[in-house]
Motif scaffolding. Sequence first.
Motif, PDB file in Angstrom:
ATOM      1  N   GLN A 188      13.343  11.830   7.066  1.00  0.00           N
ATOM      2  CA  GLN A 188      13.236  11.011   5.852  1.00  0.00           C
ATOM      3  C   GLN A 188      12.052  10.054   5.953  1.00  0.00           C
ATOM      4  O   GLN A 188      11.333   9.825   4.991  1.00  0.00           O
ATOM      5  CB  GLN A 188      14.518  10.206   5.638  1.00  0.00           C
ATOM      6  CG  GLN A 188      15.706  11.049   5.215  1.00  0.00           C
ATOM      7  CD  GLN A 188      16.927  10.170   4.943  1.00  0.00           C
ATOM      8  OE1 GLN A 188      17.694   9.862   5.844  1.00  0.00           O
ATOM      9  NE2 GLN A 188      17.095   9.762   3.688  1.00  0.00           N
ATOM     10  N   LEU A 189      11.877   9.509   7.157  1.00  0.00           N
ATOM     11  CA  LEU A 189      10.751   8.596   7.379  1.00  0.00           C
ATOM     12  C   LEU A 189       9.428   9.342   7.234  1.00  0.00           C
ATOM     13  O   LEU A 189       8.473   8.839   6.652  1.00  0.00           O
ATOM     14  CB  LEU A 189      10.868   7.957   8.768  1.00  0.00           C
ATOM     15  CG  LEU A 189       9.845   6.884   9.151  1.00  0.00           C
ATOM     16  CD1 LEU A 189       9.858   5.722   8.167  1.00  0.00           C
ATOM     17  CD2 LEU A 189      10.104   6.368  10.568  1.00  0.00           C
ATOM     18  N   ASP A 190       9.393  10.564   7.724  1.00  0.00           N
ATOM     19  CA  ASP A 190       8.199  11.408   7.594  1.00  0.00           C
ATOM     20  C   ASP A 190       7.730  11.520   6.152  1.00  0.00           C
ATOM     21  O   ASP A 190       6.539  11.423   5.869  1.00  0.00           O
ATOM     22  CB  ASP A 190       8.514  12.828   8.098  1.00  0.00           C
ATOM     23  CG  ASP A 190       8.267  12.968   9.585  1.00  0.00           C
ATOM     24  OD1 ASP A 190       7.483  12.183  10.130  1.00  0.00           O
ATOM     25  OD2 ASP A 190       8.869  13.868  10.198  1.00  0.00           O
ATOM     26  N   GLU A 191       8.680  11.705   5.276  1.00  0.00           N
ATOM     27  CA  GLU A 191       8.331  11.878   3.860  1.00  0.00           C
ATOM     28  C   GLU A 191       7.716  10.615   3.288  1.00  0.00           C
ATOM     29  O   GLU A 191       6.917  10.658   2.366  1.00  0.00           O
ATOM     30  CB  GLU A 191       9.584  12.249   3.050  1.00  0.00           C
ATOM     31  CG  GLU A 191      10.014  13.682   3.277  1.00  0.00           C
ATOM     32  CD  GLU A 191      11.383  13.957   2.654  1.00  0.00           C
ATOM     33  OE1 GLU A 191      11.647  13.408   1.565  1.00  0.00           O
ATOM     34  OE2 GLU A 191      12.169  14.694   3.279  1.00  0.00           O
ATOM     35  N   LEU A 192       8.133   9.495   3.849  1.00  0.00           N
ATOM     36  CA  LEU A 192       7.682   8.201   3.359  1.00  0.00           C
ATOM     37  C   LEU A 192       6.251   7.893   3.798  1.00  0.00           C
ATOM     38  O   LEU A 192       5.471   7.284   3.065  1.00  0.00           O
ATOM     39  CB  LEU A 192       8.651   7.155   3.914  1.00  0.00           C
ATOM     40  CG  LEU A 192       8.569   5.713   3.483  1.00  0.00           C
ATOM     41  CD1 LEU A 192       9.941   5.100   3.641  1.00  0.00           C
ATOM     42  CD2 LEU A 192       7.579   4.959   4.318  1.00  0.00           C
ATOM     43  N   VAL A 193       5.911   8.294   5.006  1.00  0.00           N
ATOM     44  CA  VAL A 193       4.570   8.040   5.522  1.00  0.00           C
ATOM     45  C   VAL A 193       3.593   8.944   4.786  1.00  0.00           C
ATOM     46  O   VAL A 193       3.348  10.071   5.176  1.00  0.00           O
ATOM     47  CB  VAL A 193       4.492   8.282   7.042  1.00  0.00           C
ATOM     48  CG1 VAL A 193       3.080   8.042   7.543  1.00  0.00           C
ATOM     49  CG2 VAL A 193       5.482   7.407   7.778  1.00  0.00           C
ATOM     50  N   GLY A 194       3.094   8.407   3.675  1.00  0.00           N
ATOM     51  CA  GLY A 194       2.316   9.220   2.761  1.00  0.00           C
ATOM     52  C   GLY A 194       1.053   9.758   3.378  1.00  0.00           C
ATOM     53  O   GLY A 194       0.788  10.969   3.363  1.00  0.00           O
ATOM     54  N   ILE A 243       2.257   3.140   5.600  1.00  0.00           N
ATOM     55  CA  ILE A 243       3.670   3.103   5.229  1.00  0.00           C
ATOM     56  C   ILE A 243       3.847   2.198   4.023  1.00  0.00           C
ATOM     57  O   ILE A 243       3.886   0.974   4.156  1.00  0.00           O
ATOM     58  CB  ILE A 243       4.519   2.574   6.415  1.00  0.00           C
ATOM     59  CG1 ILE A 243       4.270   3.437   7.657  1.00  0.00           C
ATOM     60  CG2 ILE A 243       5.994   2.539   6.057  1.00  0.00           C
ATOM     61  CD1 ILE A 243       4.751   2.814   8.952  1.00  0.00           C
ATOM     62  N   PRO A 244       3.921   2.786   2.821  1.00  0.00           N
ATOM     63  CA  PRO A 244       4.035   1.966   1.604  1.00  0.00           C
ATOM     64  C   PRO A 244       5.269   1.076   1.723  1.00  0.00           C
ATOM     65  O   PRO A 244       6.372   1.573   1.982  1.00  0.00           O
ATOM     66  CB  PRO A 244       4.209   3.005   0.490  1.00  0.00           C
ATOM     67  CG  PRO A 244       3.691   4.290   1.071  1.00  0.00           C
ATOM     68  CD  PRO A 244       3.982   4.225   2.528  1.00  0.00           C
ATOM     69  N   LEU A 270       9.405   1.699   2.086  1.00  0.00           N
ATOM     70  CA  LEU A 270      10.064   1.414   3.366  1.00  0.00           C
ATOM     71  C   LEU A 270      11.319   0.573   3.137  1.00  0.00           C
ATOM     72  O   LEU A 270      12.381   0.835   3.722  1.00  0.00           O
ATOM     73  CB  LEU A 270       9.119   0.676   4.316  1.00  0.00           C
ATOM     74  CG  LEU A 270       9.744   0.267   5.667  1.00  0.00           C
ATOM     75  CD1 LEU A 270      10.115   1.496   6.490  1.00  0.00           C
ATOM     76  CD2 LEU A 270       8.828  -0.657   6.447  1.00  0.00           C
ATOM     77  N   GLU A 271      11.209  -0.424   2.239  1.00  0.00           N
ATOM     78  CA  GLU A 271      12.383  -1.242   1.939  1.00  0.00           C
ATOM     79  C   GLU A 271      13.482  -0.384   1.318  1.00  0.00           C
ATOM     80  O   GLU A 271      14.661  -0.507   1.663  1.00  0.00           O
ATOM     81  CB  GLU A 271      12.007  -2.400   0.996  1.00  0.00           C
ATOM     82  CG  GLU A 271      11.268  -3.540   1.708  1.00  0.00           C
ATOM     83  CD  GLU A 271      11.174  -4.814   0.862  1.00  0.00           C
ATOM     84  OE1 GLU A 271      11.067  -4.706  -0.380  1.00  0.00           O
ATOM     85  OE2 GLU A 271      11.199  -5.924   1.450  1.00  0.00           O
ATOM     86  N   GLU A 272      13.052   0.496   0.435  1.00  0.00           N
ATOM     87  CA  GLU A 272      14.002   1.401  -0.222  1.00  0.00           C
ATOM     88  C   GLU A 272      14.758   2.246   0.808  1.00  0.00           C
ATOM     89  O   GLU A 272      15.997   2.287   0.835  1.00  0.00           O
ATOM     90  CB  GLU A 272      13.202   2.303  -1.172  1.00  0.00           C
ATOM     91  CG  GLU A 272      13.995   3.090  -2.175  1.00  0.00           C
ATOM     92  CD  GLU A 272      13.064   4.004  -2.979  1.00  0.00           C
ATOM     93  OE1 GLU A 272      13.510   5.084  -3.383  1.00  0.00           O
ATOM     94  OE2 GLU A 272      11.864   3.645  -3.181  1.00  0.00           O
TER      95      GLU A 272
END
Lengths: 244, 244
Positions: free
Chosen positions: B37-43, B120-121, B125-127
């Motif tokens: 899930q974190l991977d998807e976030l790291v644009g 990391i937007p 990240l907060e979301e």
Amino acid sequence: MKSVVPVTVVEIKTACSQCNLRELCLPFGLDPGEVNQLDELVGSRRKIKRQQHLYRSGDPFEAIYAIRAGSFKTDVILEDGRDQVTGFQMTGEVLGLDGISSEEHSCNAIALEDSEVCVIPFGRLEELSRQVESLQHQFHKIMSREIVRDHGVMMLLGSMRAEERLAAFLLNMSQRFTVRGFSPSEFHLRMTRDEIGSYLGLKLETVSRAFSRFQEEGLVAVQQKHIRILDTPGLKRILNHHTA
Amino acid sequence: MKSVVPVTVVEIKTACSQCNLRELCLPFGLDPGEVNQLDELVGSRRKIKRQQHLYRSGDPFEAIYAIRAGSFKTDVILEDGRDQVTGFQMTGEVLGLDGISSEEHSCNAIALEDSEVCVIPFGRLEELSRQVESLQHQFHKIMSREIVRDHGVMMLLGSMRAEERLAAFLLNMSQRFTVRGFSPSEFHLRMTRDEIGSYLGLKLETVSRAFSRFQEEGLVAVQQKHIRILDTPGLKRILNHHTA
DNA sequence: AAATCGTATTGATGTGGATCAAAGGGCTCC
DNA sequence: GGAGCCCTTTGATCCACATCAATACGATTT
């Protein structure tokens, strides 16, 4: 005869929703319903007498603390006895953030006067901030503010001269009193010259001499711990007019 | 002829789940599903050349950055030109936390060598950290660690002598290289004497002299930026044996 | 391989703040 | 309300680091 007023009345009186510090503190930006949720989380309050520890370096970390009344200093002590005051905290400010990283506190928090804090169990705060976006964000801002503040102190310690440091300190105190509705120009310091010196990386004699010099120059009127700022622009000039 | 390997292959190669820094970084303590899930976030990733800014004081705050490769310094600059290096950052460490409090960055982040960061937007990240408890907690630990680190620097700047500061600096670097799988005793500093001096609140000449003294005493072998620590206990002794 | 420029080392001298010392003032606690 | 103690101020001297200055080294460019 003892009062029979139920405890709940007292608790309501001290709830976040009724607290005049809420604009400075954790509830900032929360809507009324959310503040009520936060109220439930703030389990207890704790009174700390002057010179007593709220927590010590090495204590297990369980909660953070919001200052309801009074003020604190935090310090770090080395094995050889040297110590460094890392900050002075006033009402509405949060103590204990240092403990999150290692599950134990890494500094001491000591009351500068008889004080009272709201105990915020950290596990429950994390839980609630997973549900309340505005609380999560406000908490992050508070942590970030602490980092920015520390960078300012590093600048002060690393590259300012004694009088610049004291001017920065006085302007900072003035600004924080102002935000809390007190006079920007007249206030009472709760810490000793020695504590100010430790915070500013100076000896107490140097702090005292700098105060005297400011007084001679008409920038402030100093009477022990009572400070009257007479020339704010003059103090700011000391900060900026560095002839490198 | 250009390679026709699809971009996605590169992206998989650089995902958190495949990154050998994950034990030091944001993914620490997350289970495999959560890391994805974190991977998807790291644009995106961003390459920063030596001496270039990752961000500047005043830039709008949108993301935090994890260092994938290389190293950085952060500094604060006053109007009168004085500047203070507030930290040196290595792989796996997070940059940009200073920006959360005011929605804009309050310091400069500059690459000490050609480097690469993961973007990391922060909103996302907060979301995600509202959904993933372990991510939330790890993020809080990282912020808290920064606060604790800053307190250590304040101690250093406020109450240590020049050689103690340099010894503390070298031991800290050694420890951080060790954690990253490099030699504890032999490493290459990416920053100049001037930058070390700014960080330690000393002039570059003083840093140079302290290095020379350490060399004379057989504590380290110094060849420009290449450092070999010969006597770690000796350096530690300098730190603790303060005859106040 | 020479020229250039940023970086580092080392020496000589200066100075801001530390240290040592003493006296006065104001709290705190009986 | 008085005794004691801590805190603060001020003066004299000292010292660690800054400053000024010159040279040397190393990496990069040409």
